[in-house]
Design an enzyme around this catalytic site. Sequence first.
Site, short mmCIF file in Angstrom:
data_model
loop_
_atom_site.label_atom_id
_atom_site.label_comp_id
_atom_site.label_asym_id
_atom_site.label_seq_id
_atom_site.Cartn_x
_atom_site.Cartn_y
_atom_site.Cartn_z
N SER A 39 -36.38 -31.39 20.28
CA SER A 39 -37.40 -30.70 19.47
C SER A 39 -37.55 -29.25 19.93
O SER A 39 -37.75 -28.99 21.11
CB SER A 39 -38.76 -31.38 19.61
N HIS A 71 -35.51 -32.79 12.93
CA HIS A 71 -34.26 -33.24 13.55
C HIS A 71 -33.17 -33.28 12.49
O HIS A 71 -33.41 -33.73 11.38
CB HIS A 71 -34.42 -34.65 14.15
N ARG A 91 -31.03 -36.38 18.11
CA ARG A 91 -30.75 -37.56 18.93
C ARG A 91 -31.40 -38.77 18.30
O ARG A 91 -32.25 -38.65 17.42
CB ARG A 91 -31.26 -37.37 20.36
N HIS A 93 -33.95 -41.66 19.16
CA HIS A 93 -34.99 -41.89 20.17
C HIS A 93 -35.19 -43.39 20.41
O HIS A 93 -34.99 -44.21 19.53
CB HIS A 93 -36.31 -41.27 19.71
N GLU A 192 -49.38 -39.63 24.68
CA GLU A 192 -50.16 -40.32 25.72
C GLU A 192 -51.66 -40.15 25.48
O GLU A 192 -52.10 -39.20 24.84
CB GLU A 192 -49.84 -39.73 27.11
N SER A 211 -37.76 -38.90 25.58
CA SER A 211 -36.29 -38.94 25.52
C SER A 211 -35.69 -38.68 26.89
O SER A 211 -36.38 -38.76 27.91
CB SER A 211 -35.79 -37.87 24.53
N ASN A 234 -46.27 -28.10 24.14
CA ASN A 234 -47.72 -28.34 24.11
C ASN A 234 -48.17 -28.74 25.51
O ASN A 234 -47.38 -29.26 26.29
CB ASN A 234 -48.06 -29.46 23.11
I1 8IG Z 1 -42.64 -32.00 21.68
O1 8IG Z 1 -47.06 -34.35 24.87
C1 8IG Z 1 -43.56 -33.41 22.72
N1 8IG Z 1 -42.99 -34.59 22.94
N2 8IG Z 1 -44.65 -38.22 25.32
N3 8IG Z 1 -45.88 -36.27 25.09
C2 8IG Z 1 -44.75 -36.99 24.84
N4 8IG Z 1 -43.75 -36.52 24.13
C3 8IG Z 1 -43.86 -35.29 23.66
C4 8IG Z 1 -44.97 -34.48 23.87
C5 8IG Z 1 -46.05 -35.00 24.63
N5 8IG Z 1 -44.76 -33.31 23.26
#
Ligand code: 8IG
Length: 271
Positions: A39, A71, A91, A93, A192, A211, A234
């Site tokens: 990403s 993607h 990919r 996942h 999460e 991933s 983020n």
């Molecule tokens: I872009 O904050 C992305 N992928 N698990 N947590 C998880 N996967 C992510 C996050 C995130 N941001």
Amino acid sequence: MNHSDTPTDTPYALAEAAARRLAELTGIERHDVALVLGSGWLPAVDALGEATAEIETTDLPGFSAAAVAGHSGKIRSVRSGERNLLVFLSRTHYYEGRGVAAVVHPVRTAAAAGCATIVLTNGCGGLNEAWTPGTPVLIKDHLNLTGRSPIVGANFVDLTDLYSSRLRALCKEVDETLDEGVYAQFPGPHYETPAEVRMAGVLGADLVGMSTTLEAIAAREAGMEVLGISLVTNLAAGISDQPLDHQEVIEAGRAAAERMGNLLGRLVPRV
Ligand code: 8IG
């Protein structure tokens, strides 16, 4: 055996079949370096070099269609100096539920195609507030929280230097501002909870994503040297009071594209 005369009864035989078809479709007999773009990394692809060929993953045995917005289900063969790069623009996942063998099939295909090095990239959440969205971080180690391994059978692969210290040192020669972190792979597809992010931090994680760890293990099993780079798109849940949004993730990637392109463009000729 499948309907043709190609044996595909093990994941390795399936990868060999995919690599043979890849060579036919691209006209490139052997590839040298593989990249998997996660990403936010797709806009960086053009900085790698001239595309020799681009094919749909679904034209190769064992691949299924891309499932996520942002993607692209394509594989590009790129000429970089004297070498051929095999670039996966997307990919599979773990959270897609196609099984761990499907997740690592691109990695095994790259190994079967001749690649001795693989660059695994991803977009992820960061636990360190200094890593503003758009910051690339080298993966120095991982926590595989999926509870799964891509390896079947009693093959006790050593993961001590999974994320090659040699390749990380090379990266820092290219960009001395690069930080390193431990990447925790959660199963996803949900992000999460703040409590899970705090747990990951207590366990030693600096980055959370969905991933890379299973792919890195399969790459090591195949004897490849692994480089992992995360793009923090983020802050992880609860690190800031902002809610997480997939669209924002895509935009953070777009904004960081030039830096990521620059990084990969300068790095890959040296790996
Ligand atoms: I872009 O904050 C992305 N992928 N698990 N947590 C998880 N996967 C992510 C996050 C995130 N941001």
